[in-house]
Design a protein around this motif. Sequence first.
Motif, mmCIF file in Angstrom:
data_model
loop_
_atom_site.group_PDB
_atom_site.id
_atom_site.type_symbol
_atom_site.label_atom_id
_atom_site.label_comp_id
_atom_site.label_asym_id
_atom_site.label_seq_id
_atom_site.Cartn_x
_atom_site.Cartn_y
_atom_site.Cartn_z
ATOM 1 N N ALA A 118 0.823 -1.208 0.000
ATOM 2 C CA ALA A 118 0.000 0.000 0.000
ATOM 3 C C ALA A 118 0.858 1.260 0.000
ATOM 4 N N PHE A 119 1.995 1.231 0.666
ATOM 5 C CA PHE A 119 2.892 2.393 0.633
ATOM 6 C C PHE A 119 3.381 2.637 -0.796
ATOM 7 N N ALA A 120 3.639 1.566 -1.527
ATOM 8 C CA ALA A 120 4.052 1.714 -2.921
ATOM 9 C C ALA A 120 2.909 2.271 -3.764
ATOM 10 N N PRO A 145 -8.474 -4.591 3.949
ATOM 11 C CA PRO A 145 -7.338 -3.744 3.575
ATOM 12 C C PRO A 145 -7.208 -2.537 4.483
ATOM 13 N N ASP A 146 -5.977 -2.053 4.594
ATOM 14 C CA ASP A 146 -5.731 -0.799 5.302
ATOM 15 C C ASP A 146 -4.673 -0.018 4.543
ATOM 16 N N SER A 147 -4.180 1.016 5.171
ATOM 17 C CA SER A 147 -3.121 1.853 4.589
ATOM 18 C C SER A 147 -3.526 2.441 3.239
ATOM 19 N N GLY A 148 -4.836 2.660 3.069
ATOM 20 C CA GLY A 148 -5.320 3.311 1.860
ATOM 21 C C GLY A 148 -5.414 2.429 0.641
ATOM 22 N N THR A 152 -6.312 3.454 -3.233
ATOM 23 C CA THR A 152 -5.253 3.620 -4.231
ATOM 24 C C THR A 152 -5.232 2.507 -5.271
ATOM 25 N N LEU A 153 -5.411 1.253 -4.841
ATOM 26 C CA LEU A 153 -5.218 0.137 -5.771
ATOM 27 C C LEU A 153 -6.219 0.184 -6.913
ATOM 28 N N ARG A 161 -10.069 -5.666 -10.942
ATOM 29 C CA ARG A 161 -8.774 -6.303 -10.645
ATOM 30 C C ARG A 161 -8.407 -6.126 -9.178
ATOM 31 N N ALA A 162 -8.697 -4.945 -8.623
ATOM 32 C CA ALA A 162 -8.380 -4.724 -7.212
ATOM 33 C C ALA A 162 -9.154 -5.693 -6.333
#
Length: 264
Positions: A118-120, A145-148, A152-153, A161-162
Amino acid sequence: MTTSDVLLTADADGVRTLTLNRPQAYNSLTVELKERLLAELRAAAEDADVRAVVLTGSGRAFCAGQDLKEHVGLLQANDPAPLHTVSDHYNPIVHAIMDLPKPVIAAVNGTAAGAGAAFAYASDLRIAASSSSFLMAFANVGLGPDSGASWTLQRLIGLGRAAELMLMARTVDSAEALRIGLVGEVVPDEELAARAQSVAAKLAAGPTVAYAKIKHVLSVAAQSSLDDALAAEDAAQTALGATADHTEAVEAFVGKRRPNFQGK
């Protein structure tokens, strides 16, 4: 280069490289590492000498996500910290990456899983080593999921796809990541660090004040109406038109020379 036990920082050509440094644990995220990373991202945002940031990992992994050994240990000790790590650490880190008024390049070496992936995703650009892979493994441990990543994905690769990657917890190798738009570039492992530094240095020499506005208007447009996006663009152009970098760019164009941007 300055060091701590869990994070390395290095500056060159206006680029600050932050290297997650727990290679024996695939750079999994302890409380110490999360707090250190958040502090360094905030420091980079405030440092005028830093004009671009590279985020990477040491050893064979970019980041394997949450350190589950520490997580379980704290839970067993009735420590409430794990229950607050999303609000205390992950959410602020993602905001620090996405709100940082300078380009952030994720140089993904090896495994990027969970919050590490997620950071990426939150970074502006992703350059991946050929041996890299991405994994949304939250479902495997009974979590969401966490960290956004939920935000984002799907914006990188689409909702369908996500959903597949999160529900199936399927590993995506670097070739597939490039094909579906998860990363922008794949390079041989031994070229990753140099390539990321080269891209970051090129951005660092550019109009960083404009980059900050570009990041802002893209964020607004991703979650607003057309009218809101147009208004954000209008405000950004008005502000940027009065900058020294814009004046320099126009004068350089007329003078047929390379502009010298100062980020002002």
